[in-house]
Motif scaffolding. Sequence first.
Motif, PDB file in Angstrom:
ATOM      1  N   THR A 114      -7.317   1.982  -5.742  1.00  0.00           N
ATOM      2  CA  THR A 114      -7.041   0.644  -5.230  1.00  0.00           C
ATOM      3  C   THR A 114      -6.190  -0.154  -6.215  1.00  0.00           C
ATOM      4  O   THR A 114      -6.153   0.160  -7.404  1.00  0.00           O
ATOM      5  N   ASN A 115      -5.547  -1.193  -5.711  1.00  0.00           N
ATOM      6  CA  ASN A 115      -4.794  -2.110  -6.562  1.00  0.00           C
ATOM      7  C   ASN A 115      -5.593  -3.387  -6.820  1.00  0.00           C
ATOM      8  O   ASN A 115      -5.093  -4.318  -7.424  1.00  0.00           O
ATOM      9  N   ASN A 116      -6.839  -3.440  -6.363  1.00  0.00           N
ATOM     10  CA  ASN A 116      -7.662  -4.636  -6.503  1.00  0.00           C
ATOM     11  C   ASN A 116      -8.795  -4.363  -7.493  1.00  0.00           C
ATOM     12  O   ASN A 116      -9.658  -3.521  -7.237  1.00  0.00           O
ATOM     13  N   VAL A 167     -14.275   4.572  -7.027  1.00  0.00           N
ATOM     14  CA  VAL A 167     -13.144   3.719  -6.660  1.00  0.00           C
ATOM     15  C   VAL A 167     -12.521   3.271  -7.972  1.00  0.00           C
ATOM     16  O   VAL A 167     -13.173   2.585  -8.767  1.00  0.00           O
ATOM     17  N   THR A 182      -5.220   2.566  -1.414  1.00  0.00           N
ATOM     18  CA  THR A 182      -5.189   1.298  -0.688  1.00  0.00           C
ATOM     19  C   THR A 182      -4.804   0.159  -1.629  1.00  0.00           C
ATOM     20  O   THR A 182      -5.072   0.223  -2.834  1.00  0.00           O
ATOM     21  N   ASP A 183      -4.182  -0.858  -1.066  1.00  0.00           N
ATOM     22  CA  ASP A 183      -3.892  -2.045  -1.856  1.00  0.00           C
ATOM     23  C   ASP A 183      -5.198  -2.759  -2.192  1.00  0.00           C
ATOM     24  O   ASP A 183      -5.405  -3.196  -3.309  1.00  0.00           O
ATOM     25  N   HIS A 184      -6.080  -2.868  -1.204  1.00  0.00           N
ATOM     26  CA  HIS A 184      -7.415  -3.436  -1.411  1.00  0.00           C
ATOM     27  C   HIS A 184      -8.319  -2.945  -0.292  1.00  0.00           C
ATOM     28  O   HIS A 184      -7.852  -2.494   0.751  1.00  0.00           O
ATOM     29  N   ILE A 185      -9.606  -3.005  -0.531  1.00  0.00           N
ATOM     30  CA  ILE A 185     -10.587  -2.594   0.473  1.00  0.00           C
ATOM     31  C   ILE A 185     -11.139  -3.861   1.113  1.00  0.00           C
ATOM     32  O   ILE A 185     -11.807  -4.653   0.440  1.00  0.00           O
ATOM     33  N   ASP A 197     -12.422  -4.219  -6.298  1.00  0.00           N
ATOM     34  CA  ASP A 197     -12.885  -3.058  -5.530  1.00  0.00           C
ATOM     35  C   ASP A 197     -13.446  -1.943  -6.406  1.00  0.00           C
ATOM     36  O   ASP A 197     -14.152  -1.062  -5.912  1.00  0.00           O
ATOM     37  N   HIS A 228      -9.006   1.787 -10.220  1.00  0.00           N
ATOM     38  CA  HIS A 228      -7.783   0.987 -10.130  1.00  0.00           C
ATOM     39  C   HIS A 228      -6.583   1.886 -10.368  1.00  0.00           C
ATOM     40  O   HIS A 228      -6.633   2.821 -11.168  1.00  0.00           O
ATOM     41  N   GLY A 263       0.807  -1.211   0.000  1.00  0.00           N
ATOM     42  CA  GLY A 263       0.000   0.000   0.000  1.00  0.00           C
ATOM     43  C   GLY A 263       0.844   1.266   0.000  1.00  0.00           C
ATOM     44  O   GLY A 263       0.548   2.228  -0.707  1.00  0.00           O
ATOM     45  N   GLU A 313     -11.640   3.454   4.312  1.00  0.00           N
ATOM     46  CA  GLU A 313     -11.192   4.327   3.224  1.00  0.00           C
ATOM     47  C   GLU A 313     -12.218   5.402   2.887  1.00  0.00           C
ATOM     48  O   GLU A 313     -11.871   6.532   2.584  1.00  0.00           O
TER      49      GLU A 313
END
Length: 106
Positions: A83-85, A97, A56-59, A88, A99, A12, A66
């Motif tokens: 996010t990186n997910n 939200v 965030t890396d993921h929620i 999400d 990516h 993150g 967040e």
Amino acid sequence: MIAIVTTGLNRGSKIENLVFLELHSLGYEVFVGKYNDKEIDFVAQKDEDVKYIQVTDHIPENNTRESDNFLHLPTGYQKIIITNNWDDVGNIDGIPVIHVIDFLTK
């Protein structure tokens, strides 16, 4: 599917660094925000354009950490969660939200 993969314990923080560098390269002044005891990862300002950004890396499922940071902020400013997910991506309480790849390539 493309994802940003990093080594080390805190992916993150590395994603936050990527977002900071991108905002800076786009000419934004970037600050860490704070409202009472809630931290906003980035407040980015360029002239009259102000963006509030959480990274965030993921929620985690059923976690509003967040988006809760945005609850007391003034309306009229852009609020974004990055996010990186891919799972999400969407919208939480009217907050987009996106990516991190989409953020970096748009």
